[in-house]
Design a protein around this motif. Structure first.
Motif, PDB file in Angstrom:
ATOM      1  N   SER A 153       0.829  -1.217   0.000  1.00 45.65           N
ATOM      2  CA  SER A 153       0.000   0.000   0.000  1.00 45.65           C
ATOM      3  C   SER A 153       0.861   1.264   0.000  1.00 45.65           C
ATOM      4  CB  SER A 153      -0.947  -0.003   1.195  1.00 45.65           C
ATOM      5  OG  SER A 153      -0.190  -0.021   2.378  1.00 45.65           O
ATOM      6  N   LEU A 154       2.165   1.097   0.297  1.00 44.86           N
ATOM      7  CA  LEU A 154       3.052   2.262   0.363  1.00 44.86           C
ATOM      8  C   LEU A 154       3.871   2.454  -0.922  1.00 44.86           C
ATOM      9  CD1 LEU A 154       4.373   1.675   3.972  1.00 44.86           C
ATOM     10  CD2 LEU A 154       2.597   3.242   3.265  1.00 44.86           C
ATOM     11  N   ILE A 155       3.647   1.560  -1.883  1.00 48.11           N
ATOM     12  CA  ILE A 155       4.391   1.691  -3.137  1.00 48.11           C
ATOM     13  C   ILE A 155       3.892   2.949  -3.857  1.00 48.11           C
ATOM     14  CG2 ILE A 155       4.906   0.600  -5.371  1.00 48.11           C
ATOM     15  CD1 ILE A 155       4.352  -2.102  -4.061  1.00 48.11           C
ATOM     16  N   PRO A 156       4.806   3.851  -4.261  1.00 46.01           N
ATOM     17  CA  PRO A 156       4.358   5.052  -4.964  1.00 46.01           C
ATOM     18  C   PRO A 156       3.691   4.711  -6.302  1.00 46.01           C
ATOM     19  CG  PRO A 156       6.750   4.982  -4.784  1.00 46.01           C
ATOM     20  CD  PRO A 156       6.233   3.837  -4.021  1.00 46.01           C
ATOM     21  N   PRO A 157       2.741   5.552  -6.751  1.00 43.52           N
ATOM     22  CA  PRO A 157       1.966   5.236  -7.967  1.00 43.52           C
ATOM     23  C   PRO A 157       2.835   4.914  -9.192  1.00 43.52           C
ATOM     24  CG  PRO A 157       1.133   7.212  -6.915  1.00 43.52           C
ATOM     25  CD  PRO A 157       2.337   6.820  -6.165  1.00 43.52           C
ATOM     26  N   GLU A 158       3.946   5.663  -9.359  1.00 41.29           N
ATOM     27  CA  GLU A 158       4.796   5.436 -10.544  1.00 41.29           C
ATOM     28  C   GLU A 158       5.402   4.029 -10.497  1.00 41.29           C
ATOM     29  OE1 GLU A 158       6.339   8.147  -8.255  1.00 41.29           O
ATOM     30  OE2 GLU A 158       4.360   8.955  -8.680  1.00 41.29           O
ATOM     31  N   ALA A 159       5.895   3.665  -9.294  1.00 43.71           N
ATOM     32  CA  ALA A 159       6.504   2.339  -9.126  1.00 43.71           C
ATOM     33  C   ALA A 159       5.457   1.247  -9.267  1.00 43.71           C
ATOM     34  CB  ALA A 159       7.179   2.252  -7.763  1.00 43.71           C
ATOM     35  N   ARG A 160       4.244   1.552  -8.802  1.00 43.36           N
ATOM     36  CA  ARG A 160       3.147   0.577  -8.871  1.00 43.36           C
ATOM     37  C   ARG A 160       2.859   0.212 -10.322  1.00 43.36           C
ATOM     38  NH1 ARG A 160      -1.579   2.897  -5.472  1.00 43.36           N
ATOM     39  NH2 ARG A 160      -0.135   3.057  -3.745  1.00 43.36           N
ATOM     40  N   ASP A 161       2.836   1.253 -11.190  1.00 49.95           N
ATOM     41  CA  ASP A 161       2.592   0.994 -12.614  1.00 49.95           C
ATOM     42  C   ASP A 161       3.690   0.126 -13.205  1.00 49.95           C
ATOM     43  OD1 ASP A 161       0.300   2.452 -12.442  1.00 49.95           O
ATOM     44  OD2 ASP A 161       1.216   4.338 -13.139  1.00 49.95           O
ATOM     45  N   LYS A 162       4.935   0.392 -12.775  1.00 53.92           N
ATOM     46  CA  LYS A 162       6.062  -0.410 -13.270  1.00 53.92           C
ATOM     47  C   LYS A 162       5.928  -1.866 -12.821  1.00 53.92           C
ATOM     48  CE  LYS A 162       9.676   3.057 -13.762  1.00 53.92           C
ATOM     49  NZ  LYS A 162      10.910   3.590 -13.210  1.00 53.92           N
ATOM     50  N   VAL A 163       5.537  -2.047 -11.552  1.00 51.14           N
ATOM     51  CA  VAL A 163       5.360  -3.407 -11.011  1.00 51.14           C
ATOM     52  C   VAL A 163       4.265  -4.128 -11.788  1.00 51.14           C
ATOM     53  CG1 VAL A 163       4.623  -4.732  -8.973  1.00 51.14           C
ATOM     54  CG2 VAL A 163       6.191  -2.832  -8.695  1.00 51.14           C
ATOM     55  N   ASN A 164       3.150  -3.419 -12.001  1.00 55.16           N
ATOM     56  CA  ASN A 164       2.037  -4.031 -12.744  1.00 55.16           C
ATOM     57  C   ASN A 164       2.470  -4.406 -14.155  1.00 55.16           C
ATOM     58  OD1 ASN A 164       0.304  -3.854 -10.617  1.00 55.16           O
ATOM     59  ND2 ASN A 164      -0.634  -1.932 -11.269  1.00 55.16           N
ATOM     60  N   GLY A 165       3.249  -3.508 -14.792  1.00 59.47           N
ATOM     61  CA  GLY A 165       3.747  -3.760 -16.149  1.00 59.47           C
ATOM     62  C   GLY A 165       4.643  -4.993 -16.187  1.00 59.47           C
ATOM     63  N   ALA A 166       5.546  -5.076 -15.187  1.00 61.33           N
ATOM     64  CA  ALA A 166       6.466  -6.226 -15.121  1.00 61.33           C
ATOM     65  C   ALA A 166       5.707  -7.524 -14.904  1.00 61.33           C
ATOM     66  CB  ALA A 166       7.475  -6.006 -13.996  1.00 61.33           C
TER      67      ALA A 166
END
Lengths: 147, 92
Positions: free
Chosen positions: A89-102
């Motif tokens: 829940s603390l992952i920043p939005p930009e990093a979250r998108d990268k994680v989802n993409g990966a």
């Protein structure tokens, strides 16, 4: 109504047993049923109180005493998994998108934004039913379970 | 409230050399607390500066979760052996 209760009532209707006997028999059956319920509740509690996630890889029994074996024994506290999930829940939005993409690249269509704190307990509870038991072609035994 | 771990055992065995270590975390924790108290004014300023962007709140939550993770490590055990090499980590 269970079959036994029906039989008791039938016997009472046919005057084969007295009202007191019927009452006594019915209470015995009910206490037995509540005992079963409490046993299943206790079993659920034991499972709910799962403390560790265990991952073990054991070598084939024949090779076990030889020096050149691979062995893994990992014990992860459930509380650590719980705290780790909270981190999502603390992952920043930009990093979250990268994680989802990966994840999508790996064929996993999962959005980490969907992991909510209220889902964590449900997830942990579901983990307590998990049991993986795999024997590889080399004879190694892989076990993932909760204790 | 969970208690933080007291000891960490670390053992790394290579093919020729290896070492084992007992880390007394109960001695390191007071030191970490002192460092945290010394740095707390700076942390507070950073949190206040970053608050409008939303990172201040996140930083506070990260501190909380980091402490929670530290406390949850009690009971963790990793034992991996491959041939003559071995890594053993245990937190008690």
């Amino acid at each position: 109504m269970t079959e036994n209760k029906k039989k008791i009532l039938e016997m009472l209707a046919q005057n084969k047993i007295s009202t007191d006997d019927a009452y006594r028999l019915l209470s015995v059956i009910e206490s037995g049923e509540s005992g079963q319920e409490s046993a299943s509740k206790a079993d659920a509690n034991v499972r709910g109180k799962a403390k560790y996630l265990r991952v073990t890889v054991l070598p084939e029994a024949e090779n076990e005493h030889s020096g050149n074996v691979d062995r893994v024994n990992v014990r992860v506290p459930m509380s650590l998994i719980r705290a780790g999930i909270k981190l999502t829940s603390l992952i920043p939005p930009e990093a979250r998108d990268k994680v989802n993409g990966a994840l999508r690249e790996k064929g996993i269509d999962f959005d980490v934004r969907n992991v909510k704190p209220e889902d964590i307990e449900e997830l942990i509870e579901a983990l307590s039913d998990l049991e993986v038991d795999v024997v590889s072609s080399k004879g190694e035994k892989v076990k993932v379970f909760v204790e | 409230m969970k208690r933080p771990p007291m000891l960490m055992r670390l053992k790394i065995q290579g093919e020729k050399k290896g070492f084992g270590l007992w880390l007394p975390l109960f001695l390191l924790l007071p030191l970490a607390l002192i460092v945290f108290i010394i740095l707390s004014p700076l942390i507070l300023i950073a949190v206040l500066v970053l608050w409008p962007s939303g990172w201040g709140k996140r930083a506070l939550l990260i501190l909380r979760v980091a402490f929670e993770i530290c406390c949850s490590m009690r009971g963790l055990r990793v034992d991996v052996q491959s041939g003559q090499q071995c890594v053993y980590i245990s937190v008690v």
